[in-house]
Design a protein around this motif. Sequence first.
Motif, short mmCIF file in Angstrom:
data_model
loop_
_atom_site.label_atom_id
_atom_site.label_comp_id
_atom_site.label_asym_id
_atom_site.label_seq_id
_atom_site.Cartn_x
_atom_site.Cartn_y
_atom_site.Cartn_z
N SER A 288 0.82 -1.21 0.00
CA SER A 288 0.00 0.00 0.00
C SER A 288 0.86 1.26 0.00
O SER A 288 0.55 2.24 -0.69
CB SER A 288 -0.96 0.00 1.20
OG SER A 288 -0.26 -0.13 2.41
N TYR B 261 -12.06 0.00 4.83
CA TYR B 261 -11.33 0.90 5.73
C TYR B 261 -12.25 1.91 6.42
O TYR B 261 -11.77 2.90 6.97
CB TYR B 261 -10.22 1.62 4.94
CG TYR B 261 -9.30 0.62 4.30
CD1 TYR B 261 -8.37 -0.08 5.06
CD2 TYR B 261 -9.40 0.31 2.95
CE1 TYR B 261 -7.54 -1.03 4.49
CE2 TYR B 261 -8.58 -0.65 2.37
CZ TYR B 261 -7.66 -1.32 3.15
OH TYR B 261 -6.85 -2.28 2.58
N GLU C 142 -3.38 2.97 2.41
CA GLU C 142 -4.41 2.09 1.85
C GLU C 142 -5.42 2.86 1.01
O GLU C 142 -5.91 2.36 -0.01
CB GLU C 142 -5.13 1.35 2.98
CG GLU C 142 -4.27 0.31 3.69
CD GLU C 142 -3.40 0.90 4.79
OE1 GLU C 142 -2.77 0.12 5.52
OE2 GLU C 142 -3.35 2.15 4.92
N THR C 143 -5.73 4.08 1.41
CA THR C 143 -6.66 4.91 0.65
C THR C 143 -6.08 5.26 -0.71
O THR C 143 -6.75 5.15 -1.74
CB THR C 143 -7.00 6.18 1.43
OG1 THR C 143 -7.61 5.82 2.68
CG2 THR C 143 -7.97 7.06 0.65
N THR D 136 -6.08 2.24 -2.99
CA THR D 136 -7.41 1.85 -3.46
C THR D 136 -7.94 2.80 -4.53
O THR D 136 -8.51 2.37 -5.53
CB THR D 136 -8.39 1.82 -2.26
OG1 THR D 136 -7.91 0.90 -1.28
CG2 THR D 136 -9.78 1.40 -2.71
N PRO E 155 -5.01 -3.43 -1.92
CA PRO E 155 -6.34 -3.05 -1.44
C PRO E 155 -7.26 -2.71 -2.60
O PRO E 155 -6.83 -2.14 -3.61
CB PRO E 155 -6.07 -1.81 -0.58
CG PRO E 155 -4.63 -1.92 -0.18
CD PRO E 155 -3.94 -2.58 -1.35
#
Length: 379
Positions: free
Chosen positions: A164, A321, A253-254, A257, A315
């Motif tokens: 990530s 999340y 992670e955001t 994604t 992710p």
Amino acid sequence: MHFEHSTLAQRVLFGSGRAAEHVAQEVARHDARNVMCIASDFERTFAETATASIEVKLWHSDVVQHVPIETAQRAREAASDAGIDLIVCIGGGSTTGLAKAVALTTGIPIIAVPTTYAGSEATNVWGLTEGATKTTGADDRVLPTAVIYDAELTLGLPVALSVSSGLNALAHCVDSLWAPRADPINQAMAAEGVRALADGLPRIVENPTGIEGRETALYGAYLSAVAFASAGSGLHHKICHVLGGTFNLPHAETHATVLPYVLAFNGPAAPDAAARLAGALRAGMAGSSIPLPGEDPALEAVDLLNSLRATLNAPTALQDYGFTEADIPEAVKRIVQAAPPSNPAEVTESRMEQLLRSALVGDTPAVRTAGSLIQGAGQ
């Protein structure tokens, strides 16, 4: 060809197993007497390794993602009370971000020792969160005077977080292809950063304790950050700043994604950038099983990125999340307000709602071409 390019002044010391030597060298160069080391409790072991050859006057471990203003103020007061004249920050983007928050108001110089692929260490960009709003800016006072890269310090980074964090770096590259100040120089660095990351990250997944893969990823992360510092924040980062600052979603992670959805959205409106990205991905993934070249550069870039993400087990859904369907209207409003006017594709509420709905559940990114939606093939 006509453009204006700024290059930030910074020393880079790269060498596995040499962090302590390089930190001591930089502390001596600054003639520092009162060193503050910022490192979270999780990063303390790495920090002690990197500072083994210097005396640390103040250890500060109150590190929080997105740098809440209250956290920044506590660190500023601690530095002032201890008479700190140099900060050594050791860790990921949140750690570097806190050091920058201190430097922003005190002017204390920073030496950054990254243990992830966040890239903040190579930019003059700061970010602070107050209430539900994350504010960012650029100020040369927050640019670390030196960055020390030691791949051995990244060996403790779990594979999932390595992926990530590395995709966050790749997002810096992609945004740099069409951000407000994009130019041929930072586009070239971004493309090389993509190639290095597409090469290094799969090697980390395959062999987490291998140094070569992690060195390659660190090299790519540095290039991504330098390109980003010059090009500025594009749509991808504006979206992620809203999701992180307003809804407290995890940073790396955001970014990992959201990236393919922004690429699918912007790619058709920037075919030259999409073609450059596809070429860099293909070069980095050479020897692996990758899709055949396509006629449409945006579709090819999305397919290649999705293939890489599948290899990395990246992710895929914001709902994993904490983001919910109920959050979409507020997010859309904030994103539309923050979106750069120069973004290649027109940013509207309906389009951002569609993008977030797809990212929420992990739908395959859809490439918009000639008014229609073409599904990417890779996810």
